[in-house]
Scaffold this motif. Structure first.
Motif, PDB file in Angstrom:
ATOM      1  N   GLY A   1       0.801  -1.219   0.000  1.00 20.34           N
ATOM      2  CA  GLY A   1       0.000   0.000   0.000  1.00 20.34           C
ATOM      3  C   GLY A   1       0.832   1.266   0.000  1.00 20.34           C
ATOM      4  O   GLY A   1       0.332   2.343  -0.365  1.00 20.34           O
ATOM      5  N   LYS A   2       2.107   1.155   0.372  1.00 17.30           N
ATOM      6  CA  LYS A   2       2.968   2.342   0.437  1.00 17.30           C
ATOM      7  C   LYS A   2       3.774   2.550  -0.843  1.00 17.30           C
ATOM      8  O   LYS A   2       4.406   3.591  -1.016  1.00 17.30           O
ATOM      9  N   ILE A   3       3.797   1.561  -1.710  1.00 17.55           N
ATOM     10  CA  ILE A   3       4.558   1.686  -2.959  1.00 17.55           C
ATOM     11  C   ILE A   3       3.863   2.671  -3.888  1.00 17.55           C
ATOM     12  O   ILE A   3       2.655   2.609  -4.091  1.00 17.55           O
ATOM     13  N   ARG A   4       4.627   3.588  -4.481  1.00 23.33           N
ATOM     14  CA  ARG A   4       4.088   4.558  -5.424  1.00 23.33           C
ATOM     15  C   ARG A   4       4.771   4.397  -6.784  1.00 23.33           C
ATOM     16  O   ARG A   4       5.890   3.890  -6.879  1.00 23.33           O
ATOM     17  N   ALA A   5       4.073   4.825  -7.820  1.00 25.86           N
ATOM     18  CA  ALA A   5       4.593   4.680  -9.177  1.00 25.86           C
ATOM     19  C   ALA A   5       5.874   5.475  -9.362  1.00 25.86           C
ATOM     20  O   ALA A   5       6.056   6.538  -8.764  1.00 25.86           O
ATOM     21  N   HIS A   6       6.766   4.966 -10.234  1.00 27.94           N
ATOM     22  CA  HIS A   6       8.042   5.610 -10.513  1.00 27.94           C
ATOM     23  C   HIS A   6       8.203   5.726 -12.020  1.00 27.94           C
ATOM     24  O   HIS A   6       8.188   4.725 -12.734  1.00 27.94           O
ATOM     25  N   VAL A   7       8.295   6.942 -12.540  1.00 27.77           N
ATOM     26  CA  VAL A   7       8.519   7.172 -13.959  1.00 27.77           C
ATOM     27  C   VAL A   7       9.663   8.161 -14.120  1.00 27.77           C
ATOM     28  O   VAL A   7       9.955   8.950 -13.213  1.00 27.77           O
ATOM     29  N   GLN A   8      10.327   8.108 -15.265  1.00 30.55           N
ATOM     30  CA  GLN A   8      11.423   9.020 -15.576  1.00 30.55           C
ATOM     31  C   GLN A   8      10.971   9.968 -16.682  1.00 30.55           C
ATOM     32  O   GLN A   8      10.621   9.527 -17.779  1.00 30.55           O
ATOM     33  N   VAL A   9      10.961  11.268 -16.381  1.00 27.69           N
ATOM     34  CA  VAL A   9      10.493  12.280 -17.321  1.00 27.69           C
ATOM     35  C   VAL A   9      11.590  13.322 -17.524  1.00 27.69           C
ATOM     36  O   VAL A   9      12.189  13.789 -16.561  1.00 27.69           O
ATOM     37  N   ALA A  10      11.861  13.658 -18.777  1.00 29.34           N
ATOM     38  CA  ALA A  10      12.807  14.733 -19.103  1.00 29.34           C
ATOM     39  C   ALA A  10      12.013  15.907 -19.657  1.00 29.34           C
ATOM     40  O   ALA A  10      11.259  15.761 -20.617  1.00 29.34           O
ATOM     41  N   VAL A  11      12.172  17.087 -19.041  1.00 28.33           N
ATOM     42  CA  VAL A  11      11.425  18.270 -19.460  1.00 28.33           C
ATOM     43  C   VAL A  11      12.352  19.471 -19.427  1.00 28.33           C
ATOM     44  O   VAL A  11      13.179  19.612 -18.525  1.00 28.33           O
ATOM     45  N   SER A  12      12.251  20.345 -20.421  1.00 30.95           N
ATOM     46  CA  SER A  12      13.127  21.508 -20.474  1.00 30.95           C
ATOM     47  C   SER A  12      12.728  22.509 -19.398  1.00 30.95           C
ATOM     48  O   SER A  12      11.575  22.556 -18.945  1.00 30.95           O
ATOM     49  N   ALA A  13      13.686  23.341 -18.993  1.00 32.61           N
ATOM     50  CA  ALA A  13      13.421  24.342 -17.961  1.00 32.61           C
ATOM     51  C   ALA A  13      12.370  25.344 -18.421  1.00 32.61           C
ATOM     52  O   ALA A  13      11.526  25.784 -17.637  1.00 32.61           O
ATOM     53  N   LEU A  14      12.395  25.718 -19.700  1.00 34.76           N
ATOM     54  CA  LEU A  14      11.426  26.703 -20.199  1.00 34.76           C
ATOM     55  C   LEU A  14      10.008  26.136 -20.155  1.00 34.76           C
ATOM     56  O   LEU A  14       9.062  26.834 -19.784  1.00 34.76           O
ATOM     57  N   THR A  15       9.849  24.874 -20.517  1.00 28.95           N
ATOM     58  CA  THR A  15       8.536  24.246 -20.420  1.00 28.95           C
ATOM     59  C   THR A  15       8.109  24.143 -18.963  1.00 28.95           C
ATOM     60  O   THR A  15       6.949  24.368 -18.618  1.00 28.95           O
ATOM     61  N   LEU A  16       9.046  23.807 -18.098  1.00 23.99           N
ATOM     62  CA  LEU A  16       8.742  23.669 -16.675  1.00 23.99           C
ATOM     63  C   LEU A  16       8.269  24.994 -16.080  1.00 23.99           C
ATOM     64  O   LEU A  16       7.369  25.031 -15.235  1.00 23.99           O
ATOM     65  N   MET A  17       8.853  26.110 -16.543  1.00 26.66           N
ATOM     66  CA  MET A  17       8.484  27.427 -16.027  1.00 26.66           C
ATOM     67  C   MET A  17       7.251  28.000 -16.712  1.00 26.66           C
ATOM     68  O   MET A  17       6.776  29.070 -16.341  1.00 26.66           O
ATOM     69  N   GLY A  18       6.717  27.308 -17.723  1.00 33.58           N
ATOM     70  CA  GLY A  18       5.534  27.797 -18.416  1.00 33.58           C
ATOM     71  C   GLY A  18       5.833  28.749 -19.553  1.00 33.58           C
ATOM     72  O   GLY A  18       4.911  29.360 -20.100  1.00 33.58           O
ATOM     73  N   ALA A  19       7.109  28.886 -19.937  1.00 31.51           N
ATOM     74  CA  ALA A  19       7.458  29.784 -21.039  1.00 31.51           C
ATOM     75  C   ALA A  19       7.027  29.224 -22.393  1.00 31.51           C
ATOM     76  O   ALA A  19       6.877  29.969 -23.356  1.00 31.51           O
ATOM     77  N   ASP A  20       6.892  27.895 -22.479  1.00 26.69           N
ATOM     78  CA  ASP A  20       6.355  27.290 -23.694  1.00 26.69           C
ATOM     79  C   ASP A  20       5.614  26.016 -23.301  1.00 26.69           C
ATOM     80  O   ASP A  20       5.626  25.604 -22.142  1.00 26.69           O
ATOM     81  N   ASP A  21       4.954  25.392 -24.260  1.00 26.38           N
ATOM     82  CA  ASP A  21       4.186  24.175 -24.013  1.00 26.38           C
ATOM     83  C   ASP A  21       4.746  23.007 -24.815  1.00 26.38           C
ATOM     84  O   ASP A  21       4.008  22.143 -25.289  1.00 26.38           O
ATOM     85  N   GLY A  22       6.065  22.981 -24.962  1.00 28.15           N
ATOM     86  CA  GLY A  22       6.690  21.876 -25.674  1.00 28.15           C
ATOM     87  C   GLY A  22       6.508  20.578 -24.921  1.00 28.15           C
ATOM     88  O   GLY A  22       6.383  20.546 -23.694  1.00 28.15           O
ATOM     89  N   PRO A  23       6.457  19.452 -25.642  1.00 28.39           N
ATOM     90  CA  PRO A  23       6.256  18.168 -24.971  1.00 28.39           C
ATOM     91  C   PRO A  23       7.460  17.740 -24.153  1.00 28.39           C
ATOM     92  O   PRO A  23       8.600  18.080 -24.470  1.00 28.39           O
ATOM     93  N   ALA A  24       7.199  17.030 -23.075  1.00 24.56           N
ATOM     94  CA  ALA A  24       8.255  16.402 -22.294  1.00 24.56           C
ATOM     95  C   ALA A  24       8.406  14.965 -22.781  1.00 24.56           C
ATOM     96  O   ALA A  24       7.580  14.464 -23.557  1.00 24.56           O
ATOM     97  N   ASP A  25       9.461  14.282 -22.316  1.00 22.54           N
ATOM     98  CA  ASP A  25       9.743  12.935 -22.789  1.00 22.54           C
ATOM     99  C   ASP A  25       9.641  11.954 -21.639  1.00 22.54           C
ATOM    100  O   ASP A  25      10.359  12.065 -20.652  1.00 22.54           O
TER     101      ASP A  25
END
Length: 491
Positions: free
Chosen positions: A287-311
Motif C-alpha cells: 500500500g505504500k509503494i508509489r509509481a516511478h517514472v522518468q520524465v525529461a522536461v526543459s526548464a522553459l517548459t517547466l516554467m511555463g514559457a512554452d508548451d513543448g512536450p516532455a519525454d
C-alpha cells in the motif's frame, strides 16, 4: 451503373487483382519458410551445447537481431515471427498446403493457427482438415467462432482444466499510442475482467449522480431527473463547490470510469497484502509503494514559457501540463547540463547525494542502446562496452545501458560493439552489417544560424555559443534557452 466499356475496364482490374493476390500469397509463403529456416538454423547452432536451451535462445536472439535489420523491425518482433513461422510450417502441414494451393488466404491461416493451439497435437490433423473446409466457404472474420467451437468439441480435456492453466498466464502490459496516450492492457480471467468493468461503471455513475444531485437545488429538477440524465453516459457541465473553490465537471461516464480506474491503481492499497502486519499500524508495504517514472522536461517548459512536450523516457512524449504536475510533486530532481551546440549531456547533478555517473548515463541514454530497442534506461543494466576483465575503464565513455535481453546478446553471441565519443555506439552483426546507435537527441539544442565572419567573435571556447550569435529558428513545440548561457539548462 456504367456501360459495356466500364464493365470491360472492371474485368481488367479484377484480373489484375487476382494476379496481385497470387503474387502476394507467394511472397508471404516464402517469408514464412525463410523465417522457419532461421529457427532451424538456431536449433542447429545449439546442437551439442551443454546448456542446449540457453544456447538455442542466444543463437535465436542473434539471428533475429540480424534479420531485424533487413525487415526494419525489432529483434523481439522478429524472434516472435520466427517462432510463429516454425510452428506453422512444422505443425500445420494441411493448412500450409491449402494456402499454397490458393484455397485459403493469410487471414484464414492466422485464425487456424491461433485457434489450433488449443487443440492437442494428436487431434490437430482432424482439426486442420475440418477447419480448412470451413475456411473455404467463409471470410476469416466470420469463421473464427466456428473454429473455436470446433476446437472445444475436439479437445479431450475439460474447459475448467484448461482455464486454470490459462489463468497462470495473466499479465498487464502497456501499448504506447499517439498524442501522449497509451493502452493499459490486462489479460485476466473473464469473470474478473467483467467484474472490474462493472465496479468501475457503478462507481462512475455514483460520481455523476452525486454531482447532478448537487445541482438539483439550483436547477429545480428532481433527483430522479438527475439520475436519468447521468445514466445516459453524458451530462451537461455541472458547477460544484469544493473547499470554497468552484470548478466545472463535465466528464462522460467513460472518462470518469478511466479516472476512477487510475486513482484506484495509483493510490489504492490491495485488499490482500501479505506484507501487512495486521496490528493496526496501517497498510503493509504494498500500500505504500508509489509509481516511478522518468520524465525529461526543459526548464522553459517547466516554467511555463512554452508548451513543448516532455519525454517519458523510453516510451513517448507527454504533455507539458502533466510534466509540470509531476515536477511539482517530485521529491528530487536531476539537472542536466547539455552542450550548447551539439546538445550532448555534459554533466548531471542532483539536489540529494547519488551516484553521479549513473545519473549521467541514465540521462544520456534514456533507453536500451541496442538497435531498435525502447526499454527505458531505468529498467536496464549498465554494461562496460570494453569489459573490465580486459582493461575497460569504468567511465562514461565505456558504459551504456542495455536491457537484460540485449546484454545477453552482447555477451553470448557474435554481435560486437564499440563506443565513440559522445556516447555513440557502433554495432556489428555476425554477418558484418553495421548499425550506428546514437544517444537520443536532447530536449534542448542550440544551433548557429550563420557562420562567423572574419571579424565576428570566435566564441568563448568553453562549450557555450557566444552571446552575439543568434540562435537558429526552431520548429514549433521545440524549446530552447536564450543566446549564450543566459537560459537555464534542461531538467
Amino acid at each position: 451503373m456504367g456501360g459495356d466499356a466500364d464493365v470491360d475496364a472492371l474485368a481488367v482490374l479484377v484480373a489484375d487483382a487476382e494476379g496481385v493476390s497470387d503474387a502476394a500469397r507467394a511472397v508471404q509463403i516464402r517469408e514464412v519458410r525463410v523465417l522457419a529456416a532461421a529457427g532451424l538454423l538456431a536449433e542447429k547452432q545449439a546442437a551439442g551445447a551443454s546448456e542446449k536451451v540457453k544456447a538455442r535462445e542466444m543463437a535465436l536472439r542473434g539471428i533475429a537481431a540480424e534479420l531485424a535489420g533487413v525487415f526494419v523491425t525489432t529483434d523481439r518482433t522478429l524472434q516472435r515471427r520466427i517462432d510463429e513461422a516454425r510452428d506453422l510450417v512444422e505443425n500445420y502441414p494441411v493448412t500450409m498446403a491449402a494456402w499454397e494451393a490458393g484455397r485459403i488466404v493469410r487471414g484464414h491461416v492466422r485464425v487456424i493457427q491461433e485457434v489450433g493451439c488449443l487443440v492437442p497435437v494428436e487431434e490437430r490433423a482432424e482439426f486442420e482438415r475440418v477447419a480448412v473446409g470451413k475456411c473455404e466457404r467463409e471470410t476469416p472474420n466470420r469463421v473464427r467462432e466456428a473454429l473455436r467451437m470446433l476446437a472445444e468439441r475436439i479437445h479431450p480435456r475439460t474447459f475448467t482444466e484448461r482455464h486454470e492453466e490459462a489463468a497462470a498466464g495473466r499479465c498487464v502490459r502497456v501499448q504506447a499510442g499517439a498524442d501522449g496516450m497509451s493502452d493499459l492492457i490486462a489479460t485476466l480471467p473473464t469473470v474478473i475482467a467483467d467484474g472490474i468493468v462493472d465496479r468501475l461503471t457503478r462507481q462512475a455513475r455514483e460520481v455523476i449522480n452525486a454531482r447532478a444531485q448537487a445541482d438539483v437545488a439550483g436547477a429545480g429538477a428532481t433527483p430522479d431527473d438527475a439520475r436519468a440524465d447521468a445514466s445516459g453516459g453524458i451530462t451537461d457541465a455541472i458547477t460544484t463547490v469544493c473547499d470554497g473553490s468552484t470548478f466545472v465537471d463535465a466528464r462522460t461516464i467513460d472518462q470518469v470510469r478511466a479516472d476512477v480506474f487510475s486513482d484506484l491503481l495509483l493510490a489504492g492499497a490491495p485488499a490482500l497484502d501479505p506484507t501487512a502486519t495486521g496490528d493496526g499500524d496501517g497498510d503493509g508495504t504494498l500500500g505504500k509503494i508509489r509509481a516511478h517514472v522518468q520524465v525529461a522536461v526543459s526548464a522553459l517548459t517547466l516554467m511555463g514559457a512554452d508548451d513543448g512536450p516532455a519525454d517519458l523516457a523510453g516510451r513517448s512524449p507527454i504533455d507539458a501540463a502533466t510534466a509540470r504536475e509531476l515536477a511539482g510533486n517530485a521529491t528530487s530532481w536531476d539537472r542536466l547540463l547539455t552542450h550548447p551546440v551539439t546538445g550532448t549531456v555534459l554533466e548531471c547533478d542532483s539536489y540529494r547525494p547519488t551516484a553521479a555517473m549513473v545519473r549521467l548515463l541514465r540521462a544520456r541514454d534514456r533507453r536500451c542502446r541496442f538497435p531498435g530497442c525502447r526499454q527505458p534506461a531505468i529498467r536496464c543494466e549498465l554494461d562496460h562496452t570494453i569489459a573490465v576483465s580486459v582493461g575497460g575503464p569504468t567511465q562514461a565513455g565505456n558504459l551504456a545501458h542495455l536491457c537484460k535481453r540485449h546484454h545477453d546478446v552482447k555477451h553470448h553471441t557474435r554481435w560486437q560493439v564499440r563506443q565513440l565519443p559522445g556516447g555513440r555506439l557502433v554495432w556489428t552483426s555476425p554477418t558484418g552489417r553495421v548499425y550506428r546507435e546514437d544517444a537520443p537527441p536532447p530536449l534542448v539544442a542550440f544551433a548557429i544560424t550563420e557562420p562567423p565572419g572574419p571579424t565576428a567573435p570566435t566564441g568563448r571556447g568553453d562549450g557555450h555559443s557566444d552571446s552575439t550569435r543568434a540562435p537558429a529558428r526552431r520548429p514549433s513545440g521545440e524549446s530552447r534557452s536564450g543566446p549564450g548561457s543566459a537560459g537555464p539548462p534542461p531538467f
